[in-house]
Design an enzyme around this catalytic site. Structure first.
Site, PDB file in Angstrom:
ATOM      1  N   THR A 283     -57.036  15.657 -44.774  1.00 43.54           N
ATOM      2  CA  THR A 283     -56.648  15.221 -45.987  1.00 43.54           C
ATOM      3  C   THR A 283     -55.177  14.859 -45.941  1.00 43.54           C
ATOM      4  OG1 THR A 283     -57.695  17.480 -46.820  1.00 43.54           O
ATOM      5  CG2 THR A 283     -55.755  16.810 -47.994  1.00 43.54           C
TER       6      THR A 283
ATOM      7  N   SER B 277     -52.183  11.355 -47.362  1.00 42.64           N
ATOM      8  CA  SER B 277     -52.218  10.048 -47.393  1.00 42.64           C
ATOM      9  C   SER B 277     -52.555   9.178 -46.468  1.00 42.64           C
ATOM     10  CB  SER B 277     -51.042   9.399 -47.826  1.00 42.64           C
ATOM     11  OG  SER B 277     -49.818   9.888 -46.973  1.00 42.64           O
TER      12      SER B 277
ATOM     13  N   ALA C  59     -50.915  14.565 -40.090  1.00 41.41           N
ATOM     14  CA  ALA C  59     -50.139  15.774 -39.412  1.00 41.41           C
ATOM     15  C   ALA C  59     -48.799  15.535 -40.254  1.00 41.41           C
ATOM     16  CB  ALA C  59     -50.013  15.684 -37.998  1.00 41.41           C
TER      17      ALA C  59
ATOM     18  N   LYS D  93     -49.609  21.178 -39.554  1.00 41.21           N
ATOM     19  CA  LYS D  93     -50.309  20.509 -40.762  1.00 41.21           C
ATOM     20  C   LYS D  93     -50.360  21.299 -41.885  1.00 41.21           C
ATOM     21  CE  LYS D  93     -54.266  18.867 -40.142  1.00 41.21           C
ATOM     22  NZ  LYS D  93     -53.753  17.955 -41.174  1.00 41.21           N
TER      23      LYS D  93
ATOM     24  N   GLU E 119     -59.013  22.279 -42.711  1.00 41.88           N
ATOM     25  CA  GLU E 119     -58.766  21.329 -41.674  1.00 41.88           C
ATOM     26  C   GLU E 119     -58.794  21.861 -40.521  1.00 41.88           C
ATOM     27  OE1 GLU E 119     -55.263  18.087 -44.174  1.00 41.88           O
ATOM     28  OE2 GLU E 119     -54.684  20.337 -43.167  1.00 41.88           O
TER      29      GLU E 119
HETATM   30  C1  5RP Z   1     -52.546  18.256 -45.392  1.00 38.01           C
HETATM   31  C2  5RP Z   1     -52.088  17.819 -44.247  1.00 38.01           C
HETATM   32  C3  5RP Z   1     -51.852  16.303 -43.927  1.00 38.01           C
HETATM   33  O1  5RP Z   1     -52.451  15.882 -42.876  1.00 38.01           O
HETATM   34  C4  5RP Z   1     -50.522  16.133 -43.721  1.00 38.01           C
HETATM   35  O2  5RP Z   1     -49.469  16.903 -44.756  1.00 38.01           O
HETATM   36  C5  5RP Z   1     -49.853  14.649 -43.751  1.00 38.01           C
HETATM   37  O3  5RP Z   1     -49.796  14.154 -44.803  1.00 38.01           O
HETATM   38  P1  5RP Z   1     -49.665  12.806 -45.022  1.00 38.01           P
HETATM   39  O4  5RP Z   1     -50.624  11.957 -44.042  1.00 38.01           O
HETATM   40  O5  5RP Z   1     -49.793  12.374 -46.361  1.00 38.01           O
HETATM   41  O6  5RP Z   1     -48.269  12.585 -44.513  1.00 38.01           O
HETATM   42  O7  5RP Z   1     -51.936  18.471 -43.444  1.00 38.01           O
HETATM   43  O8  5RP Z   1     -52.751  19.644 -45.599  1.00 38.01           O
END
Ligand code: 5RP
Length: 239
Positions: free
Chosen positions: A29, A31, A91, A102, A111
């Site tokens: 999950t 971006s 992450a 995370k 996750e």
């Molecule tokens: C979601 C997560 C995401 O992987 C983490 O927050 C990184 O997010 P992004 O790729 O948007 O920077 O752990 O629960």
């Protein structure tokens, strides 16, 4: 190079290295993880990849899979049988041991289940996510049953952590996770031992899961601002 481009580069590198026809894949999950979904979707649409079965870690990822016609299954389904070949996820921060935090997107529970149920676990990050110590500058998300909010906060205090309820945007009150729980974003005053803290937090009654991932060594794909992606195998090389 923009951070969004780095995220895309990391995602593509991981898919090229790890995803083959017939693979059962856990999809993370956030971006960066969404770029993985989009690239797999594109390869499927172009006929360059076949027979992918996906397990998603959030509603966000499920909806993106729908958009790209990626077949999704429950981890419990007979077809998946509770284990996956590979999981790819983003992450928030990662240290030199490949321990990570995370849960910035609130999807840490599924996750972690997906990551720990996969033969290969891979993280896709851009270089801004690399840190020396976890838990000091980006909070460890702790998913908690709502009625244990105060008691868990007190227990986190005893572990030298300060838990703050994550508040929703465009909805009054707390963020409610895909599983009906709340999140305590927890910062620590001192460096922590991630593997020990991961267990200690999970021993608190009312905690469903926490965002420290220290028990399943991930391969890491680090995208850099110069356009390169460094693939770091697990266990990490000592420098
Ligand atoms: C979601 C997560 C995401 O992987 C983490 O927050 C990184 O997010 P992004 O790729 O948007 O920077 O752990 O629960």
């Amino acid at each position: 190079m923009e951070q969004s481009e780095m995220k895309e580069n990391a995602g593509k590198a991981a898919v090229d290295a790890l995803i083959r026809d017939g693979v059962k894949v856990g999809l993370g999950t956030g971006s960066t993880a969404i770029t993985v979904v989009q690239y797999i979707g594109l390869l499927l649409a172009q006929g360059k990849l076949k027979n992918i079965s996906a397990v998603t870690t959030s509603l966000q990822t499920e909806m993106e899979c729908e958009k790209w016609n990626i077949p999704t299954y429950s981890l419990n389904s007979r077809h998946i049988g509770g284990s996956l070949d590979v999981a790819i996820d983003g992450a928030d921060q990662i240290d030199s041991h490949h321990f990570c935090v995370k849960g910035g997107g609130g999807a840490l529970l599924m996750e972690k289940i997906v990551a720990y149920s996969s033969t290969i676990f891979a993280l896709v990050v851009d270089e801004t996510k690399l840190v020396e110590h976890l838990g000091l500058t980006f909070p460890v998300a702790v998913e908690v049953i709502p009625s244990a909010r105060v008691s868990v906060c007190k227990a986190l205090d005893r572990l030298q952590g300060k838990g703050v309820v994550r508040l929703a945007v465009r909805k009054a009150g707390p963020v409610i996770t895909d599983h009906g729980n709340i999140i305590l974003d927890t910062l620590f005053q001192q460096p922590i031992y991630p593997a020990v803290m991961e267990e200690e937090i999970n021993c608190i009654p009312g905690v469903m899961e926490n965002g420290l991932f220290a028990k399943k060594g991930p391969h890491v794909f680090v995208a850099r601002a110069d356009g390169t992606v460094e693939a770091r195998d697990y266990p990490p090389q000592q420098s």
